[in-house]
Design an enzyme around this catalytic site. Structure first.
Site, mmCIF file in Angstrom:
data_model
loop_
_atom_site.group_PDB
_atom_site.id
_atom_site.type_symbol
_atom_site.label_atom_id
_atom_site.label_comp_id
_atom_site.label_asym_id
_atom_site.label_seq_id
_atom_site.Cartn_x
_atom_site.Cartn_y
_atom_site.Cartn_z
ATOM 1 N N TYR A 1 -29.236 -82.297 -74.567
ATOM 2 C CA TYR A 1 -29.167 -81.176 -75.507
ATOM 3 C C TYR A 1 -27.782 -80.521 -75.471
ATOM 4 C CZ TYR A 1 -34.278 -81.725 -75.406
ATOM 5 O OH TYR A 1 -35.547 -82.224 -75.465
ATOM 6 N N HIS B 1 -36.238 -89.457 -70.396
ATOM 7 C CA HIS B 1 -36.350 -88.876 -71.755
ATOM 8 C C HIS B 1 -37.093 -89.804 -72.724
ATOM 9 C CE1 HIS B 1 -34.141 -85.628 -74.295
ATOM 10 N NE2 HIS B 1 -35.305 -85.901 -74.823
HETATM 11 N N1 LIG Z 1 -38.878 -85.131 -75.124
HETATM 12 C C1 LIG Z 1 -38.384 -85.218 -76.334
HETATM 13 O O1 LIG Z 1 -38.017 -86.303 -76.833
HETATM 14 C C2 LIG Z 1 -38.281 -83.970 -77.174
HETATM 15 C C3 LIG Z 1 -38.050 -84.070 -78.551
HETATM 16 C C4 LIG Z 1 -37.987 -82.886 -79.309
HETATM 17 C C5 LIG Z 1 -38.150 -81.659 -78.678
HETATM 18 N N2 LIG Z 1 -38.350 -81.585 -77.319
HETATM 19 C C6 LIG Z 1 -38.505 -80.258 -76.630
HETATM 20 O O2 LIG Z 1 -39.485 -79.498 -77.317
HETATM 21 C C7 LIG Z 1 -38.934 -78.240 -77.700
HETATM 22 C C8 LIG Z 1 -39.566 -77.705 -78.973
HETATM 23 O O3 LIG Z 1 -39.414 -78.590 -80.042
HETATM 24 P P1 LIG Z 1 -38.454 -78.303 -81.295
HETATM 25 O O4 LIG Z 1 -37.319 -77.496 -80.846
HETATM 26 O O5 LIG Z 1 -38.237 -79.621 -81.943
HETATM 27 O O6 LIG Z 1 -39.303 -77.506 -82.345
HETATM 28 P P2 LIG Z 1 -40.451 -76.411 -82.371
HETATM 29 O O7 LIG Z 1 -40.495 -75.639 -81.119
HETATM 30 O O8 LIG Z 1 -41.669 -77.091 -82.859
HETATM 31 O O9 LIG Z 1 -39.876 -75.476 -83.533
HETATM 32 C C9 LIG Z 1 -38.667 -74.788 -83.389
HETATM 33 C C10 LIG Z 1 -38.248 -74.198 -84.727
HETATM 34 O O10 LIG Z 1 -39.214 -73.251 -85.152
HETATM 35 C C11 LIG Z 1 -38.618 -71.944 -85.271
HETATM 36 N N3 LIG Z 1 -39.598 -71.016 -84.683
HETATM 37 C C12 LIG Z 1 -39.980 -70.922 -83.396
HETATM 38 N N4 LIG Z 1 -40.971 -70.029 -83.238
HETATM 39 C C13 LIG Z 1 -41.212 -69.505 -84.470
HETATM 40 C C14 LIG Z 1 -42.117 -68.538 -84.966
HETATM 41 N N5 LIG Z 1 -42.989 -67.902 -84.164
HETATM 42 N N6 LIG Z 1 -42.083 -68.257 -86.307
HETATM 43 C C15 LIG Z 1 -41.213 -68.880 -87.133
HETATM 44 N N7 LIG Z 1 -40.340 -69.830 -86.724
HETATM 45 C C16 LIG Z 1 -40.345 -70.143 -85.398
HETATM 46 C C17 LIG Z 1 -37.333 -71.996 -84.497
HETATM 47 O O11 LIG Z 1 -36.328 -71.185 -85.083
HETATM 48 P P3 LIG Z 1 -35.665 -69.947 -84.287
HETATM 49 O O12 LIG Z 1 -35.056 -70.519 -83.036
HETATM 50 O O13 LIG Z 1 -34.648 -69.431 -85.250
HETATM 51 O O14 LIG Z 1 -36.772 -68.998 -83.988
HETATM 52 C C18 LIG Z 1 -36.931 -73.479 -84.674
HETATM 53 O O15 LIG Z 1 -36.299 -73.675 -85.906
HETATM 54 C C19 LIG Z 1 -37.445 -78.565 -77.854
HETATM 55 O O16 LIG Z 1 -36.660 -77.407 -77.932
HETATM 56 C C20 LIG Z 1 -37.225 -79.423 -76.635
HETATM 57 O O17 LIG Z 1 -37.117 -78.625 -75.465
HETATM 58 C C21 LIG Z 1 -38.444 -82.722 -76.567
#
Ligand SMILES: NC(=O)c1ccc[n+]([C@@H]2O[C@H](COP(=O)([O-])OP(=O)(O)OC[C@H]3O[C@@H](n4cnc5c(N)ncnc54)[C@H](OP(=O)(O)O)[C@@H]3O)[C@@H](O)[C@H]2O)c1
Length: 284
Positions: free
Chosen positions: A52, A114
């Site tokens: 990241y 990962h």
């Molecule tokens: N292992 C893997 O391959 C893998 C892949 C993808 C992700 N991940 C992990 O999973 C975590 C979460 O996944 P993600 O970042 O893809 O997406 P997510 O958590 O599903 O969604 C994040 C998005 O939603 C917005 N958001 C968050 N809470 C909100 C709410 N209550 N109301 C409105 N909008 C909201 C955030 O914007 P704002 O920040 O502007 O609030 C951001 O744009 C990642 O950060 C990472 O740590 C792991």
């Protein structure tokens, strides 16, 4: 010092994701403030990865940890991940040392591969074994492994006689990505392997979903909270939504307290039908 082989226990059902953090210098202070806010308001599980922001997300976590206090390190549960290309025995150790140095966190609570890459699982597992013995990680695990891969991983782990065993697979899981429910999730459950749901808000796509918003309106909560409560409706699933907004961080953390009724679960099923056949693993 932690006892090798201890059971994996997450501190709470909702943690903080950090993907997309550390990508712009202009956002850095806002992102550090968001992680500081999360820690100050009760988040104890943080998910990050060397990938990241090419290490910058870990530096942001490190900035917030300094503010939280090194003496309180044991209150936190920090997860990071080794990139598949780095996951040789020696490369895994080097990558982990670099992640710990960027965060200034002494050790990782959980270290994940990962996704499966070019190196044999036994190589990565030897690296994890070295790190476990040195006390640099408390638990090891995987991310994005499908059923066959996970079975192969566990077989390699058994044959190496590691001081602990894998108890977590971090997977893409949310109402619009339910493929793991057909075979992988039930199998993990039968083996005592917990699921960490990544992108539980569909990377933001679900926060304005009309069906989730409608369920939320009747309860006075948001669509995002319904999506998160749905993800963690079973005790062996935790979710790691990412946000850099303090109000949304609070909203997400409070979703852990919501229990969806049978009727609400049926409403989600109607909008997002469960899988009826084996599907390839979805990845973001
Ligand atoms: N292992 C893997 O391959 C893998 C892949 C993808 C992700 N991940 C992990 O999973 C975590 C979460 O996944 P993600 O970042 O893809 O997406 P997510 O958590 O599903 O969604 C994040 C998005 O939603 C917005 N958001 C968050 N809470 C909100 C709410 N209550 N109301 C409105 N909008 C909201 C955030 O914007 P704002 O920040 O502007 O609030 C951001 O744009 C990642 O950060 C990472 O740590 C792991």
């Amino acid at each position: 010092m932690h006892a090798p082989g201890e059971a994996l226990r997450f501190p709470g059902r909702i943690g903080l994701g950090t993907w997309q953090m550390g990508q712009s210098a202009a956002q850095r202070s806002r992102e550090v403030a968001a992680v500081e806010h999360a820690l100050a308001t009760g988040y104890r599980l943080i998910d990050t990865a060397e990938m990241y922001g090419d290490g910058s997300a870990e530096r942001i976590v490190g900035g917030a940890l300094k503010h939280f206090g090194a003496a309180r390190r044991s209150e936190l549960f920090i997860v990071s991940k080794v990139l598949p290309d780095n996951a040789t025995r020696a490369g895994t150790a080097r990558a982990c040392e670099a992640s710990i140095a960027r965060m200034g966190c002494e050790y990782l609570d959980l270290y994940l591969l990962h996704w499966p890459g070019p190196h044999r699982f036994s190589e990565t597992l030897r690296g994890f074994g070295d790190l476990l013995r040195r006390g640099l990680i408390r638990h090891c695990g995987v991310s994005n492994l499908d059923l066959g891969q996970l079975q192969g991983w566990l077989e390699a782990e058994r044959s190496l006689g590691l001081p602990t065993h894998t108890q977590c697979n971090q997977l893409y899981y949310c109402p619009e990505a339910r493929g793991i429910e057909f075979a992988l999730l039930p199998w993990q459950r039968s083996q005592g392997i917990q699921t960490m749901a990544y992108s539980p808000l569909g990377s933001g796509r679900l926060v304005r979903n009309p069906a989730l918003a409608q369920i939320g309106r009747a309860r006075g909560v948001s669509a995002a909270q319904i999506a998160l409560a749905w993800c963690v409706r079973e005790p062996d699933v935790v979710a790691i939504p990412k946000s850099i907004d303090s109000q949304r961080l609070d909203e997400n953390l409070h979703a852990a307290q919501l229990r969806l009724s049978a009727t609400e679960l049926q409403q989600v099923d109607r909008a997002f039908p469960p899988p009826r056949s084996q599907q390839p693993l979805e990845m973001i």
